[in-house]
Design a protein around this motif. Structure first.
Motif, mmCIF file in Angstrom:
data_model
loop_
_atom_site.group_PDB
_atom_site.id
_atom_site.type_symbol
_atom_site.label_atom_id
_atom_site.label_comp_id
_atom_site.label_asym_id
_atom_site.label_seq_id
_atom_site.Cartn_x
_atom_site.Cartn_y
_atom_site.Cartn_z
ATOM 1 N N THR A 284 7.850 11.886 -2.713
ATOM 2 C CA THR A 284 9.004 12.032 -3.370
ATOM 3 C C THR A 284 9.562 10.989 -4.271
ATOM 4 O O THR A 284 10.094 11.333 -5.406
ATOM 5 C CB THR A 284 9.980 12.349 -2.227
ATOM 6 N N THR A 285 8.891 9.796 -4.109
ATOM 7 C CA THR A 285 9.441 8.603 -4.893
ATOM 8 C C THR A 285 8.523 7.845 -5.574
ATOM 9 O O THR A 285 8.626 7.134 -6.591
ATOM 10 C CB THR A 285 10.237 7.693 -4.129
ATOM 11 N N ASP A 286 7.123 7.980 -5.299
ATOM 12 C CA ASP A 286 6.078 7.196 -5.933
ATOM 13 C C ASP A 286 6.308 5.713 -5.801
ATOM 14 O O ASP A 286 5.821 5.023 -6.526
ATOM 15 C CB ASP A 286 5.848 7.402 -7.459
ATOM 16 N N ILE A 287 6.882 5.431 -4.664
ATOM 17 C CA ILE A 287 7.299 4.153 -4.488
ATOM 18 C C ILE A 287 6.051 3.200 -3.896
ATOM 19 O O ILE A 287 5.254 3.662 -3.417
ATOM 20 C CB ILE A 287 8.372 3.836 -3.368
ATOM 21 N N MET A 288 6.089 1.709 -4.394
ATOM 22 C CA MET A 288 5.306 0.949 -3.830
ATOM 23 C C MET A 288 5.926 0.166 -2.593
ATOM 24 O O MET A 288 7.042 -0.044 -2.874
ATOM 25 C CB MET A 288 4.911 0.084 -4.926
ATOM 26 N N PHE A 289 5.457 -0.019 -1.493
ATOM 27 C CA PHE A 289 6.237 -0.371 -0.298
ATOM 28 C C PHE A 289 6.172 -2.054 -0.149
ATOM 29 O O PHE A 289 7.135 -2.650 0.305
ATOM 30 C CB PHE A 289 5.603 0.185 0.904
ATOM 31 N N GLY A 290 5.059 -2.760 -0.769
ATOM 32 C CA GLY A 290 4.688 -4.293 -0.632
ATOM 33 C C GLY A 290 6.315 -4.936 -1.201
ATOM 34 O O GLY A 290 6.551 -4.459 -2.308
ATOM 35 N N GLY A 291 6.741 -5.653 -0.238
ATOM 36 C CA GLY A 291 7.925 -6.515 -0.592
ATOM 37 C C GLY A 291 9.342 -5.985 -0.524
ATOM 38 O O GLY A 291 10.331 -6.405 -0.806
ATOM 39 N N LYS A 292 9.170 -4.453 -0.213
ATOM 40 C CA LYS A 292 10.631 -3.690 -0.399
ATOM 41 C C LYS A 292 11.080 -4.248 1.062
ATOM 42 O O LYS A 292 10.548 -4.275 1.939
ATOM 43 C CB LYS A 292 10.346 -2.104 -0.336
ATOM 44 N N GLN A 293 12.471 -4.340 0.874
ATOM 45 C CA GLN A 293 13.446 -4.350 1.872
ATOM 46 C C GLN A 293 13.720 -3.223 2.393
ATOM 47 O O GLN A 293 14.464 -2.498 1.762
ATOM 48 C CB GLN A 293 14.798 -5.289 1.559
ATOM 49 N N VAL A 294 13.360 -2.782 3.890
ATOM 50 C CA VAL A 294 13.698 -1.585 4.384
ATOM 51 C C VAL A 294 14.627 -1.915 5.344
ATOM 52 O O VAL A 294 14.346 -2.699 6.300
ATOM 53 C CB VAL A 294 12.427 -0.899 4.744
ATOM 54 N N VAL A 295 15.573 -0.881 5.779
ATOM 55 C CA VAL A 295 16.329 -1.109 7.064
ATOM 56 C C VAL A 295 16.039 0.372 7.858
ATOM 57 O O VAL A 295 16.179 1.562 7.290
ATOM 58 C CB VAL A 295 17.882 -1.255 6.847
ATOM 59 N N VAL A 296 15.601 0.195 8.752
ATOM 60 C CA VAL A 296 15.402 1.400 9.814
ATOM 61 C C VAL A 296 16.453 1.386 10.885
ATOM 62 O O VAL A 296 16.773 0.392 11.710
ATOM 63 C CB VAL A 296 14.035 1.403 10.654
ATOM 64 N N CYS A 297 17.351 2.590 10.859
ATOM 65 C CA CYS A 297 18.234 2.667 11.880
ATOM 66 C C CYS A 297 17.744 3.297 13.202
ATOM 67 O O CYS A 297 17.281 4.421 13.281
ATOM 68 C CB CYS A 297 19.438 3.603 11.481
ATOM 69 N N GLY A 298 17.653 2.687 14.119
ATOM 70 C CA GLY A 298 17.221 3.121 15.761
ATOM 71 C C GLY A 298 15.699 2.627 15.793
ATOM 72 O O GLY A 298 14.801 3.067 15.048
ATOM 73 N N TYR A 299 15.519 2.165 16.844
ATOM 74 C CA TYR A 299 14.079 1.347 16.981
ATOM 75 C C TYR A 299 13.616 2.227 18.458
ATOM 76 O O TYR A 299 13.095 1.749 19.302
ATOM 77 C CB TYR A 299 14.274 0.210 17.289
#
Ligand SMILES: NC(=O)c1ccc[n+]([C@@H]2O[C@H](COP(=O)([O-])OP(=O)(O)OC[C@H]3O[C@@H](n4cnc5c(N)ncnc54)[C@H](O)[C@@H]3O)[C@@H](O)[C@H]2O)c1
Length: 510
Positions: A284-299
Motif C-alpha cells: 500500500t505504501t512502498d515504505i522502507m522499514f529500516g530506522g522507522k519509528q513504529v508504535v504497535v498498540c497491543g502486545y
C-alpha cells in the motif's frame, strides 16, 4: 458458557478408537505415528456483516467480460438448468486448476492425508454440505475431503471472496459448486439452498464458516438435521452462534469449534500476522522499514507477530499495553513500552492490534506528524476512531486502492490504510500454509465427528481433541524436515503422560 473439551474417551491415552477411525490403508501413515519424510490460511459471515465484507485472501483472475446476466440467471436457460453447479464461467477452469496446484504445494498436510486415504476412506458415506470462502486453498480442502471418501456440495460464505476460476475448476471435475464473486444477497441464500437441497442428496455433515449455512438450515430445513452427525465451524462469529444455540438448548447435533484449536490460533494470530503486516504495508505504501519509528498498540499474539516482523527489518519499535504481563513481555523482547501520547508526535507508523475500540483517537491524530501511516490489524474497524476523521474540517483523497490521504486544514496529510479495517485481510494475502493448518483442522474435525461412536459427543460445542491438534501440527513438520524426539517409557512415566501424546494439559499456554 464454558467450552467443552472433547470427552475423555476421545483423548484417552493411546486413543485406540480414535486411532482406528483415522487409520488408513497405508499403515505407515497411521494416526498415532509421526509422519516421516515421505509425507511430504475470519471474519463473521452473517449476511448482515461479513458475507458482504470484501476479502482478498488470494489473487483472483479477473473476468474481462462484464456480463449483465448473473450466473444464476444464465443457468435458468433450458440447456443449463440441469447443470449441478452455478459458477461465473466454466471456461476459466484451466486457470483455476493451476491456482489449485500452486496452493497444493503449500498445503502439505492435506496432501499427506490424501495419500493415507488411498485404501481406507474415513469419510466414506459422508455427505458434506460446505459454506466457506471459495479459494484455491479451500479447493484443496474440498478435493481432499472427496479423496477421503466424502461427497460434497459447496457454497461461498462471502459474496466477494470467490475466486471464479477456482469455482470453475471444481465444477469442471464434477463437484457441485454454487458460487461466484459479487453475488447479491438473494443469490447468496439461493446458492446455499442449492447445496442443502438436491435430488437424492441428504447432507449428514456441515462445514461452516460464519454460521450462515447452519442458520439457514435451522430456519428453512430443520428436518435435515435428523440425519446430520455434526457441525464443524471455523469463525469466531459462527462459534459464538453455536454457543448461543447450545445455551438456549436448541443445538440439535454435536458441533466442533475449530476456531479455538491451539495450532490454528497460533497460525492465524501470531505467524500469519508476522508475515502479512509487512506485505500489507509494502503493497500500500512502498515504505522502507529500516530506522522507522513504529508504535504497535497491543502486545498480544497479533502485536507480537507485527513487532517481530518489523524489528527484523530494523524498525524502532514502541509498544502500548494495558496488561502488565504483556507489557513485561514487550520489555523482554526489546521494545519500549510507552503511552501512545508520549510518542504520538514522533512516530512514522501506528499499528493497532488490541481487539479494543478507540485506541487511536482523533485528538491523538491531530498531533501526529505529516505523512504518518495509520493502520489496524485487529478485528474491528473501530480501533482507530475513523468516524471522527469523517469530519467537515478534514479532506479525504483516495491515493490508490485501500489508501487514503486524510488532509488537515494546515495541509498535514495522514495515510490511512484500508479505512481502518484489518490491513492484512484487505491489502495482502494470507499464506496458503496458514490456510493449510485451518483446513487440516477442519478435515480432522469432520473425520472425528463423522466416525465418533454414538454418545461420545452430545448436542454441545466441543474443542478439537488436543491429540488431533498435535496431529495437525505433526502433519506439517515433514515439509521442514523437522525430526521430533520421541519420549521413552521412563521419561513418559516421569512426566505422567502417554509417550504418544497428548503432550500438554489443556490449560497449557503455548
Ligand atoms: N489481522 C489478522 O489477520 C488477525 C488475526 C487474528 C486475530 N486478529 C484480531 O486482532 C486482535 C488482537 O488479537 P490477539 O490474538 O493479539 O489478541 P490478544 O488478546 O492476545 O491481544 C490484544 C492485546 O491488546 C491489549 N490491549 C487491549 N486494549 C488495549 C489498549 N486500549 N491499549 C493497548 N493495549 C490494549 C490487551 O491487553 C492484549 O494484550 C483481535 O481483534 C483479533 O480478532 C487479527
Amino acid at each position: 458458557m464454558a467450552e467443552k473439551e472433547a470427552p475423555a474417551s476421545a483423548q484417552a491415552q493411546g486413543d485406540g478408537k480414535l486411532r482406528k477411525q483415522i487409520q488408513f490403508a497405508d499403515q505407515q501413515f497411521e494416526f498415532q505415528r509421526r509422519p516421516t519424510k515421505k509425507g511430504h490460511r475470519s471474519l463473521s459471515r452473517s449476511i448482515s456483516q461479513s458475507s458482504t465484507d470484501s476479502y482478498s485472501s488470494a489473487a483472483s483472475y479477473s473476468d474481462s467480460s462484464e456480463d449483465e446476466m448473473t450466473p444464476r440467471e444464465k443457468r435458468c436457460g433450458e440447456a443449463r438448468v440441469h447443470e449441478d453447479f452455478c459458477v461465473k464461467n466454466i471456461g476459466q477452469s484451466g486457470f483455476g486448476r493451476r491456482e489449485v496446484e500452486i496452493a497444493q504445494q503449500e498445503m502439505p498436510a492435506l496432501m499427506a492425508l490424501r495419500k493415507r486415504a488411498q485404501g481406507d476412506k474415513p469419510l466414506a458415506g459422508a455427505t458434506i454440505v460446505g459454506c466457506t470462502h471459495i479459494t484455491a486453498q479451500s479447493a484443496v480442502l474440498i478435493e481432499t475431503l472427496i479423496a477421503l471418501g466424502a461427497q460434497c456440495r459447496w457454497a461461498a460464505c462471502n459474496i466477494f471472496s470467490t475466486q471464479n476460476e477456482v469455482a470453475a475448476a471444481l465444477a469442471a471435475v464434477g463437484i457441485p459448486v454454487f458460487a461466484w464473486k459479487g453475488e447479491s444477497e438473494d443469490d447468496f441464500w439461493w446458492c446455499i439452498d442449492r447445496c442443502v437441497c438436491a435430488d437424492g442428496w441428504q447432507p449428514n455433515m456441515i462445514l461452516d464458516d460464519g454460521g450462515d449455512l447452519t442458520h439457514w438450515m435451522y430456519r428453512k430445513h430443520s428436518e435435515v438435521f435428523k440425519k446430520v452427525k455434526g457441525i464443524v465451524e471455523e469463525s469466531v462469529t459462527g462459534v459464538h452462534r453455536l454457543y448461543q444455540l447450545s445455551k438456549a438448548g436448541k443445538l440439535c447435533v454435536p458441533a466442533m469449534n475449530v476456531n479455538d484449536s491451539v495450532t490454528k490460533q497460533k497460525f492465524d494470530n501470531l505467524y500469519s500476522c508476522r508475515e502479512s503486516i509487512l506485505d500489507g504495508l509494502k503493497r500500500t505504501t512502498d515504505i522502507m522499514f529500516g530506522g522507522k519509528q513504529v508504535v504497535v498498540c497491543g502486545y498480544g499474539e497479533v502485536g507480537k507477530g507485527c513487532c517481530a516482523a518489523l524489528k527484523g527489518l530494523g524498525a524502532v519499535i514502541c509498544v502500548t499495553e494495558v496488561d502488565p504481563i504483556c507489557a513485561l513481555q514487550a520489555c523482554m523482547d526489546g521494545c519500549r513500552v510507552v503511552k501512545l501520547n508520549e510518542v504520538i508526535r514522533q512516530v512514522d507508523i501506528i499499528i493497532s492490534c488490541t481487539g479494543n475500540k478507540n485506541v487511536v483517537t482523533r485528538e491523538q491524530l491531530d498531533r501526529v506528524k505529516n505523512g504518518v501511516i495509520i493502520c489496524n490489524m485487529g478485528h474491528s474497524n473501530t480501533e482507530i476512531d475513523v468516524a471522527s476523521l469523517r469530519a467537515p474540517d478534514l479532506t479525504w483523497e483516495r491515493v490508490r486502492s485501500q489508501v487514503d490521504h486524510v488532509i488537515w486544514p494546515d495541509g498535514k496529510r495522514v495515510l490511512l490504510l484500508a479505512e481502518g479495517r484489518l490491513l492484512n485481510l484487505s491489502c495482502s494475502s494470507v499464506p496458503s500454509f496458514v490456510l493449510s493448518i485451518t483446513a487440516t483442522t477442519q478435515a480432522l474435525a469432520l473425520i472425528e465427528l463423522y466416525n465418533a461412536p454414538e454418545g461420545r459427543y452430545k448436542q454441545d460445542v466441543y474443542l478439537l481433541p488436543k491429540k488431533m491438534d498435535e496431529y495437525v501440527a505433526s502433519l506439517h513438520l515433514p515439509s521442514f524436515d523437522a525430526h521430533l524426539t520421541e519420549l521413552n517409557e521412563e521419561q513418559a512415566k516421569y512426566l505422567g503422560i502417554n509417550k504418544n501424546g497428548p503432550f500438554k494439559p489443556n490449560y497449557y499456554r503455548y
